[in-house]
Design an enzyme around this catalytic site. Structure first.
Site, PDB file in Angstrom:
ATOM      1  N   HIS A 236      10.625  26.140  25.941  1.00  0.00           N
ATOM      2  CA  HIS A 236      10.522  26.218  24.477  1.00  0.00           C
ATOM      3  C   HIS A 236      10.975  24.905  23.833  1.00  0.00           C
ATOM      4  O   HIS A 236      10.264  24.316  23.015  1.00  0.00           O
ATOM      5  CB  HIS A 236      11.380  27.395  23.989  1.00  0.00           C
ATOM      6  CG  HIS A 236      11.412  27.583  22.504  1.00  0.00           C
ATOM      7  ND1 HIS A 236      10.698  28.578  21.866  1.00  0.00           N
ATOM      8  CD2 HIS A 236      12.074  26.911  21.525  1.00  0.00           C
ATOM      9  CE1 HIS A 236      10.921  28.505  20.562  1.00  0.00           C
ATOM     10  NE2 HIS A 236      11.764  27.504  20.321  1.00  0.00           N
ATOM     11  N   GLU A 237      12.149  24.421  24.235  1.00  0.00           N
ATOM     12  CA  GLU A 237      12.667  23.194  23.616  1.00  0.00           C
ATOM     13  C   GLU A 237      11.823  21.982  24.006  1.00  0.00           C
ATOM     14  O   GLU A 237      11.614  21.068  23.208  1.00  0.00           O
ATOM     15  CB  GLU A 237      14.133  22.976  24.009  1.00  0.00           C
ATOM     16  CG  GLU A 237      15.078  24.116  23.615  1.00  0.00           C
ATOM     17  CD  GLU A 237      14.993  24.522  22.144  1.00  0.00           C
ATOM     18  OE1 GLU A 237      14.551  23.700  21.312  1.00  0.00           O
ATOM     19  OE2 GLU A 237      15.342  25.677  21.831  1.00  0.00           O
ATOM     20  N   HIS A 240       8.833  21.758  21.794  1.00  0.00           N
ATOM     21  CA  HIS A 240       9.178  21.086  20.533  1.00  0.00           C
ATOM     22  C   HIS A 240       9.157  19.574  20.735  1.00  0.00           C
ATOM     23  O   HIS A 240       8.608  18.822  19.945  1.00  0.00           O
ATOM     24  CB  HIS A 240      10.589  21.466  20.081  1.00  0.00           C
ATOM     25  CG  HIS A 240      10.694  22.807  19.404  1.00  0.00           C
ATOM     26  ND1 HIS A 240       9.797  23.240  18.469  1.00  0.00           N
ATOM     27  CD2 HIS A 240      11.629  23.794  19.521  1.00  0.00           C
ATOM     28  CE1 HIS A 240      10.169  24.446  18.037  1.00  0.00           C
ATOM     29  NE2 HIS A 240      11.269  24.805  18.663  1.00  0.00           N
ATOM     30  N   HIS A 246       7.102  26.065  15.954  1.00  0.00           N
ATOM     31  CA  HIS A 246       7.140  27.514  16.190  1.00  0.00           C
ATOM     32  C   HIS A 246       5.823  28.160  15.797  1.00  0.00           C
ATOM     33  O   HIS A 246       5.216  27.789  14.796  1.00  0.00           O
ATOM     34  CB  HIS A 246       8.260  28.158  15.366  1.00  0.00           C
ATOM     35  CG  HIS A 246       9.614  27.815  15.876  1.00  0.00           C
ATOM     36  ND1 HIS A 246      10.662  27.494  15.055  1.00  0.00           N
ATOM     37  CD2 HIS A 246      10.088  27.729  17.139  1.00  0.00           C
ATOM     38  CE1 HIS A 246      11.726  27.235  15.791  1.00  0.00           C
ATOM     39  NE2 HIS A 246      11.402  27.360  17.062  1.00  0.00           N
TER      40      HIS A 246
HETATM   41 ZN   LIG Z   1      12.453  26.583  18.615  1.00  0.00          ZN
END
Ligand SMILES: [Zn+2]
Length: 511
Positions: A236-237, A240, A246
């Site tokens: 997830h990170e 980014h 998101h």
């Molecule tokens: Zn996030």
């Protein structure tokens, strides 16, 4: 077989990835221990499930599978959690959901409470800001630049200990599924990419990252210990970091979710602001970039049937997450003669088709089903001489006799362009446990997107209807499974009928 190859290959690959001259190099004993841990984790996460027979594991052990259905309490991190959450049992005409499940207690869901996005001064694209709407094109967006050549140089800070393995597993996942290459920072890598920018992965206060590439110097990823300890959080990170926002901040999110501002602390509200995003692929509730069960239930789905998708899947990167990265970084640009993938498959970084689960073949042309049932069902263009459209009926094998144990029957229903598909369950009787309200046998209905798992139904149903979504209107996939808990006595199965309707008549499956 694949797993065996993978497990052998990974320690070797990682050895190559780690620069022994770096100040953060591992001691050899520590490194050996790390690889052992990675192997154990890989066993759990089963990255290659999609390429293998998805039922391989389930076939192995019907008793173990049945215990997941029967046990009052299920480990919140059980690999079958998302499957269980997708189940709906209809008893006496009432739709009920499994009892004794506590997804909010899962390690990965809890980590969501620690998620933060690091904002920078340049990111002034928030909801409501005037003058930016014109730039809206189509969770990558115009304001978060790519890493040149798709290469992300990284340094693991000495503060990061327990979570190193998760970060490195995620590195491997990106390597296997996309063209993104995370490489230990070195003079050679700097020369290759032509800049001095790099990602510093460290142990600090939250699970967080800035978004995208901003030139020379460090770009932070925080993976706090304990708290952010899973591959999913690392992925997830890292998404980014390569420019992905998101899912619930996409510019088109209001059609799919509702933000409950009353449940969000003032200081965290920026994590929910709508962004200018490309939206090249359909809104994916199953994206690893979608908030859900955790974080105070601040994101509510418009279609409540799909809530199970928000639970972090074992696949980590969803079918559409991968596609987004491939598109953003032009991962297929080197493919000389790209495949024409069917049934909503897409060309991957190896120039082959990645198929939605349930399809296989060079161009995803083959449906995976037992030989004596299932197949393609084509709804035809309307014949003007007919007063009413004909519909097509599908029944389970041997209907209305017992459906039989140990079977997978899959149908792909297709409609002509301009229509949506409507399915009516005329009659369905499939085995379930009345105490835990979970299905032994079920019908899975992929009405939303072919790349997402579908809702599962069992019990006794008359008249329930499902419609395909506007994002994938002309393909619905339904799968009967009496294999997962294969030794349970089967009920009489089902009779379904399918018809097409003009797009735009129905907005949603949810009230
Ligand atoms: Zn996030």
């Amino acid at each position: 077989m694949w797993r065996a190859i993978l497990l052998t290959a990974i320690p070797l690959l990682l050895l190559g990835l780690i620069n022994p001259s770096s100040e953060n190099a591992y001691l050899s004993g520590e490194r050996r221990e790390l690889f052992k841990e990675i192997e154990r984790e890989l066993e759990r996460y089963d990255f290659f499930k999609r390429e293998n027979n998805e039922y391989e594991k389930k076939e192995d052990d019907n008793d173990e599978n049945a215990s997941v259905i029967d046990d009052e309490d299920v480990d919140p991190d059980d690999p079958d959690m998302q499957l269980l959450l997708s189940m709906g049992v209809v008893e006496n005409g009432v739709l009920k959901h499994p009892e004794g499940l506590h997804p909010e207690e899962s390690k990965r869901v809890k980590a969501e409470g620690l998620y933060r996005t690091i904002e920078t001064e340049e990111e002034k694209d928030k909801e409501g800001e005037p003058g930016r709407e014109k730039r809206k094109k189509r969770n990558f967006g115009p304001n978060w630049p790519n890493w040149p050549k798709g290469i992300v140089p990284f340094v693991i800070d000495s503060s990061l200990v327990a979570n190193r393995k998760y970060f490195l597993q995620a590195v491997e996942l990106f390597h296997n599924l996309t063209c993104i290459r995370w490489k230990p920072r070195s003079p050679e890598v700097e020369a290759e990419v032509g800049h001095k920018g790099y990602t510093l992965v460290r142990n600090r206060t939250s699970c967080s990252s800035g978004v995208g590439f901003s030139g020379d110097g460090e770009h932070i990823i925080n993976l706090m210990e304990p708290g952010c300890g899973s591959v999913g959080v690392a992925v997830h990170e890292m998404l980014h970091r390569i420019g992905q926002r998101h899912e619930h901040t996409r510019s088109d999110r209001d059609r799919y979710v509702q933000i409950r501002w009353d449940r969000i602390d003032q200081k965290n509200q920026y994590n929910y602001h709508r962004r200018l995003t490309y939206n090249r692929n359909p809104y994916d509730i199953g994206s690893i970039m979608q908030y859900g069960y955790g974080a105070g239930h601040a994101v509510e789905l418009r279609d409540k049937n799909l809530l199970f998708l928000v639970f972090p899947s074992n696949q980590l990167l969803s079918f559409y997450d991968i596609k987004d990265v491939l598109d953003q970084y032009d991962c297929t640009a080197h493919c000389k003669t790209p495949q024409r993938c069917q049934n909503e498959g897409y060309v991957n970084a190896e120039c082959k088709c990645t198929c939605p689960m349930g399809f296989t073949g060079t161009t995803c042309e083959t449906i995976i089903t037992d030989p004596d049932c299932g197949g393609f069902v084509q709804l035809q263009e309307t014949d003007p001489s007919l007063k009413r459209d004909k519909y097509i009926t599908v029944t389970s094998p041997n209907y209305p006799g017992p459906v039989g144990q140990g079977k997978i029957c899959r149908w792909a229903i297709k409609a002509p362009a301009g229509y949506i598909i409507k399915m009516t369950i005329d009659d369905l009787h499939m085995a379930y446990n009345p105490d835990t309200l979970r299905c032994y046998h079920w019908l899975e209905i992929q009405y939303n997107l072919p790349g997402q798992p579908g809702v599962r139904r069992c019990g006794d149903i008359v008249g329930e209807k499902f419609f395909t979504s506007v994002d994938s209107p002309t393909l619905m996939i339904v799968t009967m499974d009496t294999k997962f808990a294969g030794h349970k006595a089967s009920h009489k199965g089902f009779k379904l009928h399918f018809e097409k309707e003009r797009e735009g008549i129905h907005c949603s499956n949810a009230p």
